[in-house]
Motif scaffolding. Sequence first.
Motif, PDB file in Angstrom:
ATOM      1  N   LYS A  20       0.868  -1.179   0.000  1.00 38.78           N
ATOM      2  CA  LYS A  20       0.000   0.000   0.000  1.00 38.78           C
ATOM      3  C   LYS A  20       0.900   1.222   0.000  1.00 38.78           C
ATOM      4  CE  LYS A  20      -3.366   2.510   2.831  1.00 38.78           C
ATOM      5  NZ  LYS A  20      -4.007   2.622   4.145  1.00 38.78           N
TER       6      LYS A  20
ATOM      7  N   THR B 143       0.936   5.385  -0.187  1.00 45.40           N
ATOM      8  CA  THR B 143       0.157   6.613  -0.223  1.00 45.40           C
ATOM      9  C   THR B 143       1.052   7.717  -0.774  1.00 45.40           C
ATOM     10  OG1 THR B 143       0.749   7.198   2.037  1.00 45.40           O
ATOM     11  CG2 THR B 143      -1.249   5.948   1.747  1.00 45.40           C
ATOM     12  N   SER B 144       0.457   8.573  -1.566  1.00 44.31           N
ATOM     13  CA  SER B 144       1.229   9.671  -2.149  1.00 44.31           C
ATOM     14  C   SER B 144       0.284  10.835  -2.401  1.00 44.31           C
ATOM     15  CB  SER B 144       1.869   9.235  -3.466  1.00 44.31           C
ATOM     16  OG  SER B 144       0.931   9.324  -4.518  1.00 44.31           O
ATOM     17  N   LEU B 145       0.846  11.946  -2.797  1.00 43.67           N
ATOM     18  CA  LEU B 145      -0.017  13.043  -3.213  1.00 43.67           C
ATOM     19  C   LEU B 145      -0.748  12.601  -4.477  1.00 43.67           C
ATOM     20  CD1 LEU B 145       2.354  16.042  -2.589  1.00 43.67           C
ATOM     21  CD2 LEU B 145       0.156  15.596  -1.494  1.00 43.67           C
ATOM     22  N   PRO B 146      -1.999  13.003  -4.628  1.00 42.89           N
ATOM     23  CA  PRO B 146      -2.749  12.559  -5.808  1.00 42.89           C
ATOM     24  C   PRO B 146      -2.012  12.841  -7.127  1.00 42.89           C
ATOM     25  CG  PRO B 146      -4.232  13.566  -4.244  1.00 42.89           C
ATOM     26  CD  PRO B 146      -2.854  13.734  -3.677  1.00 42.89           C
ATOM     27  N   THR B 147      -1.357  13.992  -7.232  1.00 45.57           N
ATOM     28  CA  THR B 147      -0.683  14.311  -8.505  1.00 45.57           C
ATOM     29  C   THR B 147       0.536  13.420  -8.759  1.00 45.57           C
ATOM     30  OG1 THR B 147       0.572  16.013  -7.341  1.00 45.57           O
ATOM     31  CG2 THR B 147      -1.346  16.746  -8.603  1.00 45.57           C
TER      32      THR B 147
ATOM     33  N   ALA C  67      -7.927   9.413  -4.034  1.00 46.79           N
ATOM     34  CA  ALA C  67      -7.492  10.224  -2.899  1.00 46.79           C
ATOM     35  C   ALA C  67      -5.991  10.108  -2.629  1.00 46.79           C
ATOM     36  CB  ALA C  67      -8.265   9.813  -1.645  1.00 46.79           C
ATOM     37  N   GLY C  68      -5.297   9.194  -3.352  1.00 50.67           N
ATOM     38  CA  GLY C  68      -3.855   9.100  -3.169  1.00 50.67           C
ATOM     39  C   GLY C  68      -3.390   7.823  -2.494  1.00 50.67           C
ATOM     40  N   VAL C  69      -4.043   6.713  -2.791  1.00 52.98           N
ATOM     41  CA  VAL C  69      -3.644   5.425  -2.229  1.00 52.98           C
ATOM     42  C   VAL C  69      -3.511   4.421  -3.368  1.00 52.98           C
ATOM     43  CG1 VAL C  69      -4.238   3.568  -0.628  1.00 52.98           C
ATOM     44  CG2 VAL C  69      -4.951   5.913  -0.123  1.00 52.98           C
TER      45      VAL C  69
ATOM     46  N   GLU D 226       6.764  12.637   1.230  1.00 57.17           N
ATOM     47  CA  GLU D 226       5.332  12.630   0.924  1.00 57.17           C
ATOM     48  C   GLU D 226       4.794  11.290   0.468  1.00 57.17           C
ATOM     49  OE1 GLU D 226       3.719  14.573   2.270  1.00 57.17           O
ATOM     50  OE2 GLU D 226       5.082  16.244   2.552  1.00 57.17           O
ATOM     51  N   GLN D 227       5.601  10.266   0.556  1.00 59.13           N
ATOM     52  CA  GLN D 227       5.098   8.950   0.195  1.00 59.13           C
ATOM     53  C   GLN D 227       5.405   7.978   1.317  1.00 59.13           C
ATOM     54  OE1 GLN D 227       6.757   7.995  -3.661  1.00 59.13           O
ATOM     55  NE2 GLN D 227       6.061   9.982  -4.396  1.00 59.13           N
ATOM     56  N   ARG D 228       4.510   7.045   1.504  1.00 55.69           N
ATOM     57  CA  ARG D 228       4.746   6.024   2.516  1.00 55.69           C
ATOM     58  C   ARG D 228       4.309   4.697   1.945  1.00 55.69           C
ATOM     59  NH1 ARG D 228       2.832   9.727   6.557  1.00 55.69           N
ATOM     60  NH2 ARG D 228       4.326  11.399   6.458  1.00 55.69           N
TER      61      ARG D 228
ATOM     62  N   THR E  87       3.642   0.534   2.989  1.00 51.05           N
ATOM     63  CA  THR E  87       3.576  -0.563   3.945  1.00 51.05           C
ATOM     64  C   THR E  87       3.117  -1.792   3.171  1.00 51.05           C
ATOM     65  OG1 THR E  87       1.285  -0.034   4.503  1.00 51.05           O
ATOM     66  CG2 THR E  87       2.984   0.922   5.910  1.00 51.05           C
TER      67      THR E  87
ATOM     68  N   ARG F 108       9.563   6.082  11.513  1.00 53.92           N
ATOM     69  CA  ARG F 108       9.677   7.496  11.192  1.00 53.92           C
ATOM     70  C   ARG F 108       9.892   8.309  12.462  1.00 53.92           C
ATOM     71  NH1 ARG F 108       7.723   8.771   6.225  1.00 53.92           N
ATOM     72  NH2 ARG F 108       6.950  10.734   7.022  1.00 53.92           N
ATOM     73  N   GLU F 109      10.062   9.615  12.273  1.00 51.23           N
ATOM     74  CA  GLU F 109      10.437  10.434  13.437  1.00 51.23           C
ATOM     75  C   GLU F 109       9.355  10.490  14.515  1.00 51.23           C
ATOM     76  OE1 GLU F 109      10.223  14.798  13.145  1.00 51.23           O
ATOM     77  OE2 GLU F 109      10.139  14.492  10.978  1.00 51.23           O
TER      78      GLU F 109
ATOM     79  N   ASN G 284      -3.147  19.438  -5.456  1.00 51.25           N
ATOM     80  CA  ASN G 284      -3.404  18.389  -4.467  1.00 51.25           C
ATOM     81  C   ASN G 284      -4.359  18.835  -3.365  1.00 51.25           C
ATOM     82  OD1 ASN G 284      -1.812  16.095  -5.370  1.00 51.25           O
ATOM     83  ND2 ASN G 284      -0.078  17.487  -5.148  1.00 51.25           N
TER      84      ASN G 284
ATOM     85  N   ARG H 124      -3.990  21.101  -0.919  1.00 52.12           N
ATOM     86  CA  ARG H 124      -3.331  21.139   0.380  1.00 52.12           C
ATOM     87  C   ARG H 124      -2.769  22.543   0.609  1.00 52.12           C
ATOM     88  NH1 ARG H 124      -5.197  16.439   0.044  1.00 52.12           N
ATOM     89  NH2 ARG H 124      -3.934  14.541   0.181  1.00 52.12           N
TER      90      ARG H 124
ATOM     91  N   VAL I 277       8.790  17.661  16.545  1.00 56.64           N
ATOM     92  CA  VAL I 277       8.383  16.421  15.870  1.00 56.64           C
ATOM     93  C   VAL I 277       7.360  16.719  14.783  1.00 56.64           C
ATOM     94  CG1 VAL I 277       7.593  14.051  16.244  1.00 56.64           C
ATOM     95  CG2 VAL I 277       8.458  15.359  18.162  1.00 56.64           C
TER      96      VAL I 277
ATOM     97  N   SER J 216       0.277  13.443   2.431  1.00 50.31           N
ATOM     98  CA  SER J 216      -0.524  12.339   1.902  1.00 50.31           C
ATOM     99  C   SER J 216      -1.358  11.722   3.026  1.00 50.31           C
ATOM    100  CB  SER J 216       0.370  11.295   1.226  1.00 50.31           C
ATOM    101  OG  SER J 216       1.389  10.877   2.091  1.00 50.31           O
ATOM    102  N   VAL J 217      -2.333  10.911   2.644  1.00 53.82           N
ATOM    103  CA  VAL J 217      -3.280  10.355   3.630  1.00 53.82           C
ATOM    104  C   VAL J 217      -2.705   9.094   4.283  1.00 53.82           C
ATOM    105  CG1 VAL J 217      -5.300  11.290   2.450  1.00 53.82           C
ATOM    106  CG2 VAL J 217      -4.458   9.010   1.832  1.00 53.82           C
TER     107      VAL J 217
ATOM    108  N   PRO K 195       1.382   5.702   8.153  1.00 58.16           N
ATOM    109  CA  PRO K 195       1.440   4.426   8.876  1.00 58.16           C
ATOM    110  C   PRO K 195       1.575   4.661  10.381  1.00 58.16           C
ATOM    111  CG  PRO K 195       3.115   4.525   7.136  1.00 58.16           C
ATOM    112  CD  PRO K 195       2.524   5.886   7.253  1.00 58.16           C
TER     113      PRO K 195
END
Lengths: 453, 486
Positions: A334, A336-340, A367-369, A402-404, A406, A425-426, B102, B104, B175, B181-182, B185
Amino acid sequence: MSSTAKAMPSRIGDIVGAANMTDDPRELAAYEVDGVRPSTVARPGTADEVAELVKLAAAEKLAVIPTGARTKLGIGMPPARYDLAIDMRGLDRVISYDPGDLTLSVEAGIPLAKLAATLAEHKQFLPLSAPFHDRATVGGTLASGVDSPLRQAYGTARDFVLGMEFVTGDGALAKSGGRVVKNVSGYDLHKLMPGAIGSLGIITRINFKTFPLPAEARGWLAGFSRHEDAFAFAQSIRKSPLAPHTLDIFDRRASALFHADVQLDKSEWGVAISAAGNKKVMERCSHDLQTVAGTANASAFSAPGEPQRSALWQRIRDFPALVVEHSPDALIVKITSLPTQMGEVAQRLQSIAANSGLSFAIVARGAGVIYFALLSTERDAPAIARIAQCAREILSAAATSEQRATIPWCPTELKREINIWGAPREDFPLMQRVKQAFDPYNIFAPGRFVGGL
Amino acid sequence: MDRHLLRELEQFLGKNSVLSRPEDLLLYEYDGSVEIARPQCIVFPRTAADVVHIAALANRYKTPIVGRGAGTGLSGGALARHGGIIVSFARMNQILEIDADNQRAVVQPGVVNADLNAAVAYLGLHFAPDPSSQKACTIGGNVSENAGGPHTLAYGVTTNHVLGLEMVMPTGELVRIGGKSVDAPGYDLCGLFVGSEGTLALVTEITVKLTPLPEAIKTLLAIYDRVDGATETVVEITARGITPAACEMLDGWTLRAVEAWVHAGFPLDSAAVLLIEVDGLREAVEQQAEDIGEICRTHGAREVRVARDERERDLLWKGRKNAFGAVGRLSPTYYVQDGVIPRTKLPQTLREIDRIGKENGFEIGNIFHAGDGNLHPIILFDARDPKQFERAVSTADAIIRFCIEMGGAITGEHGVGMEKDRLMPLLFTEEDLALMRRVRDAFNPMGLLNPGKIFPTGKGCGEVRIRPMPQRGAGNSPPVAGEDFA
């Protein structure tokens, strides 16, 4: 098992009744999580029984995993310990439903399908149309963090859950939020539960905002030969005033998995849009979508009628389930990113997979998934290594600000090779503090969640 | 306040970024509520690094620290209840990024809600939460309080529009949580921090979702001779599954107060009006406006006006959004409650509020977000008379108790703050509150960040403390026994 664990069944039986617990290995097998089998299964019937079970588990340091219909227990890393499965399906009541107020309170073990039927009697629904809809429970659907194509219009659970009651790791039955549609009384602790796979608490009750079923809904399918065009089209729909209910982009391979009557024919990519409203609104959507599709180099455009339309949307919803059914060893990432950026991400994913010689399928939400499935049917060591390498590349390529990425679905063997949650992440230290506050004895599904929580 | 701390703050931030003269402190001892508490100094950071430094100093000197936006809050959230440092975000007021494609924006906490809206309007976008104070209130304040507004009925409150935060923790770390993005995690920390009333972290940057402006809008004013007609209309609109963009009610008393000042065109002889707005696609809006008009008439609206143009619409909304200002002309002090009830219970609740008011010798005005059952009864009183103040509070409490009996909540959008902390046990058990405290302590271990908010200070379980009359300089008083700040 330790001597404490041996005495445990009778103490568990004292809480739920002997008939509602088992340590029969044949039954326990069905509760395995990543090959780890619990020593006992308890089937409580009330929230108080759940609290008692957790108190006992906390006192005896038993590791607990709450289960629903067990359709998504593979999400997460293998548990470090797992002694007691708490099967929540006995908590399946509608506690209150006020159709006039569009609010609902249910126990967590209620099946989605049963709830949908209750709501439909009052021409209402919950936008929780997620994979495994026909079997899954409401609690499991929320806890697993799976999403629905309807998020385009309704958001995710965080947007329509009004409050929850849950049992924390010390066996306390606590709640937050309420039953009214607007409420800022106290911390929104229930916002932490969706997607937490039971690592903070066991959800016992959920209060929802419900929605009126639209008078009329329609769907459209546009075909494209290039992914750039498909994602650009989706982007222009997202920015239009049409406010579609669902907006999903998928490739030819995903379309084949759908086995739906509606196929992409000669197109490589499909964009499926649904919208709801009165007849005039539907006509307007039809007209506008066709116009936009024309200027976006669409190779095909259709408005499937019933029952084809419903069937196609169900398959889009069920994509992860279809993938796992097709190849149990498949891996789904999966991202996720910005839609563009979705078009670029899709491009990159395809080339990573192609370089590894793996076949894949994509379903993405406007929506960006993006759900990217690697469809391996082989299980030998070289195949596993190849998939692991590919997954590692995807995870590291997506580790931008801006991207994750998993990996909600993958075979257990692979979890020895890769961390399905990606690099911490932080904000991880903050998550540790949340976990400590909710589960001080670390008994809920230890090791399964992000960073080993 | 410790002279050394003050000197260190001045040295680090510069003398023009620290206020500590008594006449300056006076200006920061109040917000939009009836509460008063005097800070010992006000600091004006310009960067997140400044905030980190301020937090570290507060820690070292064991001094309370409280974030503040525009001070428009209605529950004392931005007041230094136990004294200490107020961190004003007035100078962190830059819009850092607008990403129209986007949808935002990234903003500093001191950006005024209306300014963000003005900055993105030409792109056909807006930031949906629209509290009545939006011309002054800041996005940082909106985040802290999880602010609502009339249009949150259809669009959702602040938490539904925040994707990421940069925060300074009370322990001094900077922090980031969430992002553009949505579905970040891990735990949904944004969901926890938004609405935590400044008790968990100081927010230094916010990533928000922007929403397309609707293609068409219709604003209706339905006029009633009976309050019940108006409330029954709301019940039926909800039950019929129509979700207007906004559905506001003003009762006769309030609309007369408003009309005398704003001249919005509210009929002076009516018992109540509903201000209802529908928006979306032209084709949908036409139909919804027709359906709503019909429901209004069925329930006895003597007239349903539709705003003919932008000017008429603006005027109607001006009447609604300036209502509290209008009430301010009638009385030096007033008390606004913020209870919420299920919408099906609106008619009986308004009747009960009327009864409670009469019983206590108050005429209570009602102007509220009827569509989501979020009441704002207004009780006028004279703050110079302690007896009146006590009676106003006990009247408001009686209303809140009724809301809870109806299945409601103590606050819909104003926050608990230092105003409703004592009412929390009406809604939450000891176990609920213990967990919330554990979460607070996990992030705010010494209790230095915004102490004396949200949590009831009394030890007794389920017991509601009598609220003392606000005193000038109350912030200098020692903490109440049982209060756990260092």
